[in-house]
Motif scaffolding. Structure first.
Motif, PDB file in Angstrom:
ATOM      1  N   UNK A  94      20.153  74.675  63.922  1.00  0.00           N
ATOM      2  CA  UNK A  94      20.894  73.406  63.961  1.00  0.00           C
ATOM      3  C   UNK A  94      21.025  72.812  62.560  1.00  0.00           C
ATOM      4  N   UNK A  95      19.904  72.885  61.804  1.00  0.00           N
ATOM      5  CA  UNK A  95      19.948  72.358  60.445  1.00  0.00           C
ATOM      6  C   UNK A  95      20.952  73.101  59.576  1.00  0.00           C
ATOM      7  N   UNK A  96      21.190  74.377  59.910  1.00  0.00           N
ATOM      8  CA  UNK A  96      22.067  75.189  59.081  1.00  0.00           C
ATOM      9  C   UNK A  96      23.534  74.857  59.337  1.00  0.00           C
ATOM     10  N   UNK A  97      23.830  74.288  60.508  1.00  0.00           N
ATOM     11  CA  UNK A  97      25.230  74.053  60.860  1.00  0.00           C
ATOM     12  C   UNK A  97      25.962  73.163  59.846  1.00  0.00           C
ATOM     13  N   UNK A  98      25.401  71.993  59.470  1.00  0.00           N
ATOM     14  CA  UNK A  98      26.108  71.167  58.481  1.00  0.00           C
ATOM     15  C   UNK A  98      26.355  71.905  57.174  1.00  0.00           C
ATOM     16  N   UNK A  99      25.361  72.714  56.756  1.00  0.00           N
ATOM     17  CA  UNK A  99      25.527  73.470  55.509  1.00  0.00           C
ATOM     18  C   UNK A  99      26.740  74.380  55.625  1.00  0.00           C
ATOM     19  N   UNK A 100      26.800  75.104  56.731  1.00  0.00           N
ATOM     20  CA  UNK A 100      27.905  76.045  56.903  1.00  0.00           C
ATOM     21  C   UNK A 100      29.241  75.301  57.006  1.00  0.00           C
ATOM     22  N   UNK A 101      29.248  74.142  57.682  1.00  0.00           N
ATOM     23  CA  UNK A 101      30.486  73.367  57.796  1.00  0.00           C
ATOM     24  C   UNK A 101      30.966  72.917  56.422  1.00  0.00           C
ATOM     25  N   UNK A 102      30.017  72.460  55.597  1.00  0.00           N
ATOM     26  CA  UNK A 102      30.386  71.984  54.260  1.00  0.00           C
ATOM     27  C   UNK A 102      30.944  73.115  53.416  1.00  0.00           C
ATOM     28  N   UNK A 103      30.235  74.243  53.442  1.00  0.00           N
ATOM     29  CA  UNK A 103      30.735  75.386  52.670  1.00  0.00           C
ATOM     30  C   UNK A 103      32.099  75.815  53.216  1.00  0.00           C
ATOM     31  N   UNK A 104      32.210  75.758  54.536  1.00  0.00           N
ATOM     32  CA  UNK A 104      33.486  76.118  55.157  1.00  0.00           C
ATOM     33  C   UNK A 104      34.611  75.209  54.660  1.00  0.00           C
ATOM     34  N   UNK A 116      24.795  84.310  54.562  1.00  0.00           N
ATOM     35  CA  UNK A 116      23.685  85.176  54.176  1.00  0.00           C
ATOM     36  C   UNK A 116      22.466  84.344  53.766  1.00  0.00           C
ATOM     37  N   UNK A 117      22.696  83.316  52.955  1.00  0.00           N
ATOM     38  CA  UNK A 117      21.577  82.481  52.509  1.00  0.00           C
ATOM     39  C   UNK A 117      20.903  81.794  53.692  1.00  0.00           C
ATOM     40  N   UNK A 118      21.728  81.323  54.627  1.00  0.00           N
ATOM     41  CA  UNK A 118      21.161  80.672  55.805  1.00  0.00           C
ATOM     42  C   UNK A 118      20.292  81.669  56.583  1.00  0.00           C
ATOM     43  N   UNK A 119      20.814  82.868  56.761  1.00  0.00           N
ATOM     44  CA  UNK A 119      20.064  83.892  57.499  1.00  0.00           C
ATOM     45  C   UNK A 119      18.763  84.221  56.781  1.00  0.00           C
ATOM     46  N   UNK A 120      18.819  84.304  55.439  1.00  0.00           N
ATOM     47  CA  UNK A 120      17.611  84.638  54.678  1.00  0.00           C
ATOM     48  C   UNK A 120      16.571  83.524  54.804  1.00  0.00           C
ATOM     49  N   UNK A 121      17.027  82.288  54.699  1.00  0.00           N
ATOM     50  CA  UNK A 121      16.082  81.181  54.823  1.00  0.00           C
ATOM     51  C   UNK A 121      15.378  81.200  56.169  1.00  0.00           C
ATOM     52  N   UNK A 122      16.145  81.500  57.194  1.00  0.00           N
ATOM     53  CA  UNK A 122      15.558  81.560  58.533  1.00  0.00           C
ATOM     54  C   UNK A 122      14.516  82.679  58.604  1.00  0.00           C
TER      55      UNK A 122
END
Ligand SMILES: Nc1ncnc2c1ncn2[C@@H]1O[C@H](COP(=O)(O)OP(=O)(O)OP(=O)(O)O)[C@@H](O)[C@H]1O
Ligand SMILES: [Mg+2]
Lengths: 331, 321
Positions: free
Chosen positions: A10-20, A300-306
């Motif tokens: 859930x925390x990763x979603x805003x990050x991905x939206x922003x990058x998107x 990729x970064x999100x997946x690695x952090x997880x």
């Protein structure tokens, strides 16, 4: 455990939206796709018709949502340079980059950790000092210089290893290709992997060394000695395990870095991966490819952090306890 | 039978300011099954004495003189591997701070099993059974369940008990216990003291008990050694030292402990403070190290350093004894 993973996603979603959003802004506003496709001489009617076909006349957020929705399904648009779907281009290049990055990381880890452990235990030995000097060179030598040096020595002078390309590859499954099935493919991988991995290796070595020095001073290591445990058990079971948490973080973050910045190595060795694709796209202002690259790297970064967080969980019982407490509080 | 014999032990620690001598000529014996208390104010050198015996001096400290005999053999010059086999197996050691002496990443059961299997020919299951017994013996409730818990899941007092179990689990002949009960509340403390006494009486385990707590000493020690500035100033049977102290320092020590013997911290009531051997030339007074604070000081004390000699049932380092 499950709640922990869910909250991280859930925390990763805003990050991905922003990058998107950034990727989409690039995609939509840098350059003029209509002009690029139709050329300078098109009539206004032609231009409007194409803009409508491409959906460019719709409101910003509709376009953004559409872009994300397509991207989620693997549709990143059409490459302006090659007139092929971006997803196909990336699928073609991704295996090369991942194979190179994973090999470089494994190499860096497999060599860097033992070197660091040794330098931490025998801090004043000749070998440790040698490691430190060499690692200083490894940290400060720019990747392209190292790559060119390696090519000079091992390809040009000694003629042992190929200087460019990926060698022969074999298709595995529907889209993956691998160079690991043939000796020639493996040989082609050696120089780029060493070039890409050396910096990480020296970093890991230095990190493991300083963590080992730190841990070896702790009371529990002193008590382990007082218990009469063997040096082996003290160094490799107790000390090493306690250095792992910070080491895992760095290695995880470094892996993201390796993939994201493999473009220098890929350029030097003409390695047909995503980095090379990106460089070629930047040169010809191929915006859809660049946007897609940006999104994939963020993912990729999100997946690695997880993954790193999950590894912490496996290593450190104190974090497991924290996670459990957070979960019960959440309920 | 003498189990441990320390002879004229000198420990030096090089530092930027010079060569410090935090232990300067310490001698004492411990019999099999005897409990020797070591007291003295903070910085007197109690912990370093224990560390020197087990070969675990902090870097760059080293034994610069004297010797340590264990069971009749010299152990201060043993090669590292042989010293390691002695540690845990024949000489158990408990450190001062229980909160940081357990490896946070291993369960207490794993740490116990590991220690026993390093020294004793035990199967994993047998070692685990014994580990459970040890947790039980040191008073961890529900040992059966707690054996798989990690150190952070225990309270400070429980951790100290786990540390004690770890030091004892390979059944050493000598236990060096550095303030083993400081972190514990009174009832747990009583339990641990009973355990140590039982070990000494029944198994013949010798105990070198470092503590600030004169109450504990009075309760279980057979003899007591008083340390001051890296030396032993008085050593003898507990009764003699506590009831009839000979050295002015011991006297002050007991005098500051109001009738019911308690903590040594109140020692500050003796004017001045203990000199610290920090490596500089004039850190240590010439002659007797206690003379600047001594109420009975006279000329000889300022010139000559007194050596331990017999005074009644004790040995005392004082020109008046
Ligand atoms: N690692 C070290 N490096 C330098 N000096 C040290 C070191 N450890 C101890 N010392 C010095 O040696 C002296 C004796 O220290 P030690 O730890 O044996 O005291 P102690 O009697 O155990 O005191 P406490 O009651 O506070 O535990 C002190 O003056 C201390 O400053
Ligand atoms: Mg101490």
């Amino acid at each position: 455990m499950f709640a922990f993973i869910a909250s991280r996603i859930l925390q990763a979603v805003p990050v991905l939206l922003a990058v998107g959003l950034i990727a989409f802004a690039l995609f939509a506003y840098v350059g003029d796709p209509v002009t690029i496709i139709l050329g300078q001489d098109a009539t206004d009617a032609q231009r409007r018709a194409l803009a409508h076909d491409l959906g460019l006349d719709r409101p910003f957020f509709v376009q953004y949502a559409h872009y994300l929705w397509s991207a989620a399904q693997g549709d990143f648009g059409i490459s302006l340079r090659l007139a092929q779907p971006v997803s196909a281009l990336i699928a073609e290049r991704l295996p090369a980059t991942l194979e190179l990055a994973v090999t470089a990381s494994v190499l860096a880890f497999a060599v860097g950790v033992p070197m660091g452990v040794h330098a931490g235990i025998h801090r004043d030995s000749f070998v440790s000092r040698l490691f430190m000097v060499v690692s200083l060179i490894g940290v400060s030598l720019p990747t392209f210089v190292l790559g060119i040096l390696l090519i000079l020595v091992f390809s040009v002078s000694l003629n042992w290893l190929p200087s460019f390309g990926r060698g022969p590859v074999v298709a595995v499954g529907s889209w993956w290709t691998t160079g690991f099935t043939s000796w020639a493919g493996i040989r082609a991988l050696i120089l780029p992997a060493v070039t890409l991995g050396l910096f990480q290796m020296t970093l890991i070595m230095r990190l493991v060394r300083s963590e080992m020095l730190e841990v070896l001073r702790t009371d529990y290591i002193r008590f382990a000695r007082a218990r009469g445990l063997t040096d082996r058990a003290i160094h490799f079971s107790h000390a090493l395990k306690n250095t792992l948490v910070p080491v895992i973080t760095i290695i995880g973050l470094q892996f993201g870095g390796i993939v994201a910045f493999s473009l220098v190595t890929e350029t030097v060795f003409q390695w047909p991966g995503m980095g090379l694709l990106l460089v070629q796209s930047v040169v010809s202002a191929d915006i859809p490819v660049m946007s897609a690259y940006l999104l994939l790297i963020a993912l990729l970064f999100v997946a690695i952090n997880l993954t790193v967080d999950l590894l912490y969980f496996c290593v450190d019982p104190r974090l497991r306890a924290l996670g459990r407490r957070a979960e019960t509080r959440g309920r | 039978m003498t189990l441990l014999s320390v002879r004229d032990l000198v420990v030096e620690i090089p530092s930027r300011r010079g060569l410090a001598r935090p232990i300067d000529g310490v001698s004492f014996d411990i019999e099999k099954g005897e409990i020797l208390g070591i007291v003295g104010e903070s910085g007197a050198g109690k912990s370093l004495t224990g560390a020197a015996i087990t070969g675990l001096l902090p870097n760059p400290g080293r034994i610069a003189g004297g010797m340590v005999l264990f069971d009749g053999n010299r152990i201060d010059d043993l090669p590292a591997t042989r010293m390691r086999r002695l540690r845990g197996r024949r000489i158990g050691m408990i450190f001062q701070d229980p909160l940081t002496t357990l490896d946070p990443l291993f369960t207490v059961g794993q740490q116990l099993v590991e220690t026993m299997r390093t020294h004793l020919p035990l199967s994993d299951t047998a070692a685990r059974t014994r580990a459970r017994d040890w947790l039980d013996r040191v008073g961890i409730p529900a040992a059966n369940r707690r054996i798989d818990a990690y150190p952070h899941e225990f309270s400070g007092g429980q951790r100290q008990r786990v540390v004690i179990a770890l030091a004892l689990c390979a059944e050493p002949d000598l236990l060096i216990a550095d303030e083993p009960t400081t972190a514990l509340d009174v009832s747990v403390q009583a339990h641990i003291i009973a355990l140590l006494r039982a070990l000494a009486r029944e198994r013949g385990t010798a105990v070198m008990l470092i503590t600030h707590d004169m109450g504990v000493i009075a309760e279980i020690a057979d003899r007591v050694a008083v340390m001051y500035a890296g030396r032993i100033v008085e050593i003898g049977p507990v009764d003699a030292v506590i009831r009839h102290p000979t050295h002015p320092y011991t006297d002050g020590l007991m005098g500051t402990i109001p009738s019911v013997a308690r903590r040594l911290d109140r020692l500050r009531q003796i004017d001045g403070s203990m000199p610290r051997p920090n490596g500089t030339r004039d850190a240590m007074p010439v002659g007797c190290a206690f003379h600047p604070r001594c109420p009975k000081v006279f000329d000889r004390c300022r010139q000559e350093r007194p050596v331990l000699h017999t005074a009644g049932a004790s040995l005392v380092a004082c020109w008046l004894a």
